[in-house]
Enzyme design. Structure first.
Site, short mmCIF file in Angstrom:
data_model
loop_
_atom_site.label_atom_id
_atom_site.label_comp_id
_atom_site.label_asym_id
_atom_site.label_seq_id
_atom_site.Cartn_x
_atom_site.Cartn_y
_atom_site.Cartn_z
N ILE A 175 0.85 -1.20 0.00
CA ILE A 175 0.00 0.00 0.00
C ILE A 175 0.87 1.24 0.00
O ILE A 175 1.71 1.43 0.90
CB ILE A 175 -0.94 0.00 1.22
CG1 ILE A 175 -1.85 -1.24 1.18
CG2 ILE A 175 -1.78 1.28 1.24
CD1 ILE A 175 -2.75 -1.37 2.41
N GLY A 215 3.28 -9.39 5.43
CA GLY A 215 3.89 -8.66 6.54
C GLY A 215 3.58 -7.19 6.43
O GLY A 215 3.63 -6.62 5.35
N GLY A 216 3.24 -6.55 7.57
CA GLY A 216 2.93 -5.12 7.54
C GLY A 216 1.80 -4.80 6.59
O GLY A 216 0.69 -5.32 6.71
N ASP A 217 2.08 -3.95 5.62
CA ASP A 217 1.06 -3.59 4.62
C ASP A 217 1.34 -4.27 3.28
O ASP A 217 0.92 -3.79 2.23
CB ASP A 217 0.99 -2.07 4.44
CG ASP A 217 2.30 -1.48 3.94
OD1 ASP A 217 3.37 -1.98 4.34
OD2 ASP A 217 2.26 -0.52 3.14
N GLU A 218 2.05 -5.39 3.33
CA GLU A 218 2.35 -6.14 2.11
C GLU A 218 1.51 -7.42 2.04
O GLU A 218 1.31 -8.10 3.04
CB GLU A 218 3.84 -6.52 2.06
CG GLU A 218 4.76 -5.34 1.80
CD GLU A 218 6.19 -5.79 1.59
OE1 GLU A 218 7.00 -4.97 1.14
OE2 GLU A 218 6.50 -6.96 1.87
#
Length: 301
Positions: A175, A215-218
Site C-alpha cells: 500500500i 507482513g505489515g502492509d504487504e
C-alpha cells in the site's frame, strides 16, 4: 436414516479385507462403503476423483513396510483422517500417531465396537486438528493466510513445478503511503484499510490462487499456470483496478473520512524470471519497488 461413511482401505491381504468388511457391516448404526486398494499408487489415483470420509491402512503391504507406508499415504491423503492397522506392536501404532495418524488398531483385536470407536475418534480429532491448524496459519487482522502458510504452500507449488513443469507467478502488493495513513489517522484506521484491501483481494480471486498477508502492509499472491509476461500483466492490472480506490470509513472520532488508496505491484514467473522460489519472491519484490517509484504517495483528506 443411516449415515453413509466411505472408507478407503489400503490392504493387500484378501482374508484381512474380507474380515474388515464383515466387521464394519456388523454395525447397524451406519452404512459403510468400503473400497479396498492393494497399493499406494492405486489409492492415489482414486483420491484424485473421489474423497472418502477416512482412510484405514495396513502398515505392512507388499510394496511398503512399516511407518514408510504411512508417510507415503500422508503425502497423498489431502489431510484425511487415517487409522492404521498393525500387528501386535503397540509401539509402532503410537509412532504412527506421532507421524499424523488419528488412531491405530491391532489387527488381532479389531471388533465392531473398537472400529466404530476408532472411526468416530479419528473423524472428530481430524476436525479439531484442522481447526487448530487453521488458527495457526491465519492472520488475525485480515483473515488471510499468514507467512507460515505461505512458506508451506510455496513448497507445494514448487513441487508441482519440479515434477510437472507447472509454472506459477508470485505477485507482491504494497500500500502506497501507508505510514502517512497511520500518522494522520492512527493505527485503527490503518487496520481498517488493511482489512478492506485484504477483503477485496480475497473476494476477487481465482479458486486456485493463494493470497496471504506477507507482513505489515504487504500482501502476496501465488498464481498457478502463469506462463508468460502478458498473463502476469493482465493479473496485475486486474488487481490494481480492484484495489486502487477511495475508501470511505469512520475515524476513531466517529467522523466520516475518505482515504485515497493505491498499491504498488510487482510480479515474477518461476522459470522465466527466477530459478528458485527464493529468487522468485526477490524478483517480485524488486519489481514492486520499481512500480512504487512510479507512484505518488496516497492522499488522505
Amino acid at each position: 436414516m443411516k449415515t453413509d461413511i466411505t472408507i478407503y482401505l489400503l490392504e493387500d491381504n484378501s482374508d484381512d479385507i474380507y474380515l474388515f468388511k464383515q466387521i464394519v457391516n456388523a454395525d447397524d448404526s451406519c452404512r459403510y462403503i468400503t473400497v479396498d486398494f492393494a497399493s499406494v499408487t492405486s489409492l492415489q489415483k482414486s483420491l484424485e476423483y473421489i474423497i472418502p470420509d477416512l482412510l484405514v491402512i495396513d502398515l505392512n503391504i507388499s510394496e511398503s513396510l512399516g511407518l514408510q507406508t504411512l508417510k507415503d499415504v500422508k503425502e497423498i491423503s489431502q489431510d484425511l483422517p487415517i487409522i492404521v492397522l498393525t500387528g501386535s506392536d503397540e509401539t509402532l501404532g503410537l509412532q504412527a500417531i506421532k507421524l499424523g495418524a488419528q488412531d491405530y488398531l491391532l489387527k488381532d483385536e479389531v471388533s465392531t465396537h473398537s472400529l466404530k470407536r476408532a472411526i468416530s475418534y479419528a473423524r472428530e480429532r481430524s476436525v479439531l486438528y484442522a481447526a487448530l491448524e487453521e488458527l495457526a496459519i491465519k492472520d488475525k487482522l485480515t483473515d488471510l493466510y499468514n507467512r507460515a502458510a505461505f512458506d508451506h504452500r510455496l513448497e507445494n507449488f514448487e513441487a508441482d513445478y519440479v515434477r510437472y513443469q507447472r509454472s506459477y507467478a508470485a505477485i507482491l502488493f504494497d500500500i502506497n503511503g501507508f505510514k502517512l495513513i497511520n500518522d494522520n489517522y492512527g493505527h485503527g484506521v490503518g487496520d481498517i484499510i488493511l482489512q478492506q484491501v485484504a477483503h477485496r483481494l480475497k473476494m476477487f480471486n481465482r479458486a486456485s490462487d493463494f493470497i496471504c498477508r506477507f507482513g505489515g502492509d504487504e500482501f502476496l499472491l501465488i498464481a498457478p499456470s502463469v506462463t508468460c509476461a502478458e498473463s502476469l500483466t493482465e493479473i496485475i492490472e486486474n488487481k490494481r483496478a480492484i484495489i486502487d480506490d477511495k475508501y470511505a470509513l469512520k475515524s476513531p472520532d466517529n467522523e466520516l473520512i475518505t482515504v485515497d488508496v493505491s498499491i504498488a505491484i510487482g510480479g515474477a514467473i518461476r522459470g522465466l524470471d527466477a530459478k528458485s522460489p527464493y529468487d522468485l519472491v526477490q524478483a517480485a519484490d524488486k519489481n514492486m519497488y520499481a512500480d512504487k517509484g512510479n507512484k505518488s504517495i496516497s492522499k488522505c483528506w
